[in-house]
Scaffold this motif. Structure first.
Motif, PDB file in Angstrom:
ATOM      1  N   CYS A  20      -5.693  -5.936   7.554  1.00 33.79           N
ATOM      2  CA  CYS A  20      -6.602  -6.265   8.660  1.00 33.79           C
ATOM      3  C   CYS A  20      -8.045  -5.855   8.369  1.00 33.79           C
ATOM      4  N   ASN A  21      -8.518  -6.191   7.205  1.00 28.71           N
ATOM      5  CA  ASN A  21      -9.913  -5.977   6.837  1.00 28.71           C
ATOM      6  C   ASN A  21     -10.506  -7.326   6.465  1.00 28.71           C
ATOM      7  N   SER A  22     -11.626  -7.306   5.850  1.00 30.75           N
ATOM      8  CA  SER A  22     -12.243  -8.539   5.363  1.00 30.75           C
ATOM      9  C   SER A  22     -12.399  -8.475   3.857  1.00 30.75           C
ATOM     10  N   LEU A  23     -11.408  -7.884   3.207  1.00 32.62           N
ATOM     11  CA  LEU A  23     -11.444  -7.778   1.754  1.00 32.62           C
ATOM     12  C   LEU A  23     -11.196  -9.151   1.161  1.00 32.62           C
ATOM     13  N   GLU A  24     -11.874  -9.424   0.060  1.00 32.35           N
ATOM     14  CA  GLU A  24     -11.781 -10.759  -0.521  1.00 32.35           C
ATOM     15  C   GLU A  24     -11.688 -10.689  -2.029  1.00 32.35           C
ATOM     16  N   ASP A  25     -11.725 -11.833  -2.633  1.00 31.81           N
ATOM     17  CA  ASP A  25     -11.660 -12.006  -4.071  1.00 31.81           C
ATOM     18  C   ASP A  25     -10.210 -11.987  -4.512  1.00 31.81           C
ATOM     19  N   SER A  26      -9.949 -11.529  -5.711  1.00 33.08           N
ATOM     20  CA  SER A  26      -8.570 -11.484  -6.201  1.00 33.08           C
ATOM     21  C   SER A  26      -8.156 -10.033  -6.394  1.00 33.08           C
ATOM     22  N   VAL A  27      -6.852  -9.837  -6.437  1.00 31.89           N
ATOM     23  CA  VAL A  27      -6.320  -8.509  -6.716  1.00 31.89           C
ATOM     24  C   VAL A  27      -6.210  -8.427  -8.229  1.00 31.89           C
ATOM     25  N   ASP A  28      -6.903  -7.468  -8.814  1.00 28.74           N
ATOM     26  CA  ASP A  28      -6.975  -7.402 -10.267  1.00 28.74           C
ATOM     27  C   ASP A  28      -6.410  -6.081 -10.772  1.00 28.74           C
ATOM     28  N   LEU A  29      -7.214  -5.228 -11.325  1.00 24.89           N
ATOM     29  CA  LEU A  29      -6.741  -3.986 -11.937  1.00 24.89           C
ATOM     30  C   LEU A  29      -6.921  -2.771 -11.050  1.00 24.89           C
ATOM     31  N   GLN A  30      -7.070  -2.959  -9.764  1.00 25.29           N
ATOM     32  CA  GLN A  30      -7.351  -1.859  -8.854  1.00 25.29           C
ATOM     33  C   GLN A  30      -6.212  -0.853  -8.742  1.00 25.29           C
ATOM     34  N   PHE A  31      -5.012  -1.207  -9.175  1.00 25.45           N
ATOM     35  CA  PHE A  31      -3.847  -0.359  -8.964  1.00 25.45           C
ATOM     36  C   PHE A  31      -3.426   0.418 -10.204  1.00 25.45           C
ATOM     37  N   ASN A  32      -4.163   0.284 -11.299  1.00 28.26           N
ATOM     38  CA  ASN A  32      -3.816   1.035 -12.504  1.00 28.26           C
ATOM     39  C   ASN A  32      -3.769   2.518 -12.191  1.00 28.26           C
ATOM     40  N   GLY A  33      -2.682   3.168 -12.556  1.00 28.60           N
ATOM     41  CA  GLY A  33      -2.540   4.599 -12.340  1.00 28.60           C
ATOM     42  C   GLY A  33      -1.865   4.981 -11.039  1.00 28.60           C
ATOM     43  N   LEU A  34      -1.568   4.024 -10.165  1.00 35.52           N
ATOM     44  CA  LEU A  34      -0.873   4.336  -8.908  1.00 35.52           C
ATOM     45  C   LEU A  34       0.634   4.225  -9.136  1.00 35.52           C
ATOM     46  N   ASN A  35       1.144   5.070 -10.001  1.00 37.96           N
ATOM     47  CA  ASN A  35       2.532   4.974 -10.442  1.00 37.96           C
ATOM     48  C   ASN A  35       3.542   5.415  -9.399  1.00 37.96           C
ATOM     49  N   GLU A  36       3.125   6.131  -8.382  1.00 35.30           N
ATOM     50  CA  GLU A  36       4.049   6.609  -7.348  1.00 35.30           C
ATOM     51  C   GLU A  36       4.035   5.724  -6.101  1.00 35.30           C
ATOM     52  N   LEU A  37       3.256   4.647  -6.127  1.00 33.77           N
ATOM     53  CA  LEU A  37       3.098   3.788  -4.959  1.00 33.77           C
ATOM     54  C   LEU A  37       4.442   3.166  -4.564  1.00 33.77           C
ATOM     55  N   LYS A  38       4.823   3.368  -3.301  1.00 35.25           N
ATOM     56  CA  LYS A  38       6.074   2.814  -2.782  1.00 35.25           C
ATOM     57  C   LYS A  38       5.832   1.721  -1.747  1.00 35.25           C
ATOM     58  N   SER A  39       4.675   1.744  -1.106  1.00 37.00           N
ATOM     59  CA  SER A  39       4.378   0.758  -0.070  1.00 37.00           C
ATOM     60  C   SER A  39       2.946   0.270  -0.224  1.00 37.00           C
ATOM     61  N   LEU A  40       2.793  -1.041  -0.336  1.00 42.40           N
ATOM     62  CA  LEU A  40       1.469  -1.657  -0.454  1.00 42.40           C
ATOM     63  C   LEU A  40       1.349  -2.753   0.589  1.00 42.40           C
ATOM     64  N   ASN A  41       0.354  -2.626   1.471  1.00 45.95           N
ATOM     65  CA  ASN A  41       0.119  -3.627   2.506  1.00 45.95           C
ATOM     66  C   ASN A  41      -1.317  -4.129   2.385  1.00 45.95           C
ATOM     67  N   LEU A  42      -1.464  -5.382   1.982  1.00 49.31           N
ATOM     68  CA  LEU A  42      -2.763  -6.036   1.875  1.00 49.31           C
ATOM     69  C   LEU A  42      -2.852  -7.217   2.839  1.00 49.31           C
ATOM     70  N   SER A  43      -2.025  -7.230   3.864  1.00 52.48           N
ATOM     71  CA  SER A  43      -1.960  -8.344   4.803  1.00 52.48           C
ATOM     72  C   SER A  43      -3.263  -8.518   5.579  1.00 52.48           C
ATOM     73  N   GLU A  44      -3.481  -9.740   6.013  1.00 54.44           N
ATOM     74  CA  GLU A  44      -4.613 -10.125   6.861  1.00 54.44           C
ATOM     75  C   GLU A  44      -5.961  -9.734   6.255  1.00 54.44           C
ATOM     76  N   ASN A  45      -6.174 -10.241   5.047  1.00 53.01           N
ATOM     77  CA  ASN A  45      -7.461 -10.126   4.377  1.00 53.01           C
ATOM     78  C   ASN A  45      -7.864 -11.515   3.919  1.00 53.01           C
ATOM     79  N   LYS A  46      -8.680 -11.586   2.921  1.00 57.19           N
ATOM     80  CA  LYS A  46      -9.152 -12.877   2.434  1.00 57.19           C
ATOM     81  C   LYS A  46      -8.940 -13.000   0.928  1.00 57.19           C
ATOM     82  N   PHE A  47      -7.846 -12.401   0.446  1.00 56.93           N
ATOM     83  CA  PHE A  47      -7.538 -12.473  -0.975  1.00 56.93           C
ATOM     84  C   PHE A  47      -7.141 -13.887  -1.344  1.00 56.93           C
ATOM     85  N   ARG A  48      -7.442 -14.269  -2.572  1.00 48.38           N
ATOM     86  CA  ARG A  48      -7.086 -15.603  -3.050  1.00 48.38           C
ATOM     87  C   ARG A  48      -6.651 -15.492  -4.506  1.00 48.38           C
TER      88      ARG A  48
END
Length: 124
Positions: A20-48
């Motif tokens: 629920c933000n206005s984040l845009e562009d593509s999802v790229d290398l932003q998650f490098n190093g988040l090895n313990e991540l169990k839940s990722l919610n990017l809903s309701e943005n403007k990713f493409r």
């Protein structure tokens, strides 16, 4: 509208909710190093762009919510490598093609949301 930030130094982060933000562009290398991540919610943005799971690099993921964006292309076959998934929500995008034939291999999956896309197959 903003760009999605790069997360460095959060190696123990387990939950990331940027919905629920206005984040845009593509999802790229932003998650490098988040090895313990169990839940990722990017809903309701403007990713493409396409859903590129290799950028997540984390097989511990249990919840992946990418709904209500502008992701397009096929559901990647690599989704079945995330064997710990209990929730997969890709609803409300522009996903096309077929559902990966091995989606049933996700034996922990409890909730699958694929509504409001342009899929052309039955659930395998």
């Amino acid at each position: 509208m903003g760009r999605f930030p790069v997360f460095k130094g959060f190696c123990s982060l387990e939950v990331l909710d940027m919905s629920c933000n206005s984040l845009e562009d593509s999802v790229d290398l932003q998650f490098n190093g988040l090895n313990e991540l169990k839940s990722l919610n990017l809903s309701e943005n403007k990713f493409r762009g396409s859903i590129n799971l290799t950028k997540l690099g984390n097989s511990n993921l249990e919840e992946l919510q990418l709904s209500i964006n502008s992701f397009e292309g096929n559901i990647p076959d690599g989704i079945t490598n995330y064997v710990n998934l209990t929730l997969l929500d890709l609803g409300g995008n522009q996903v096309t093609g077929t559902i990966p034939s091995r989606i049933g291999d996700l034996s922990n999956l409890q909730l699958l949301v694929l509504s409001l896309n342009n899929l052309t197959s039955e659930i395998p």
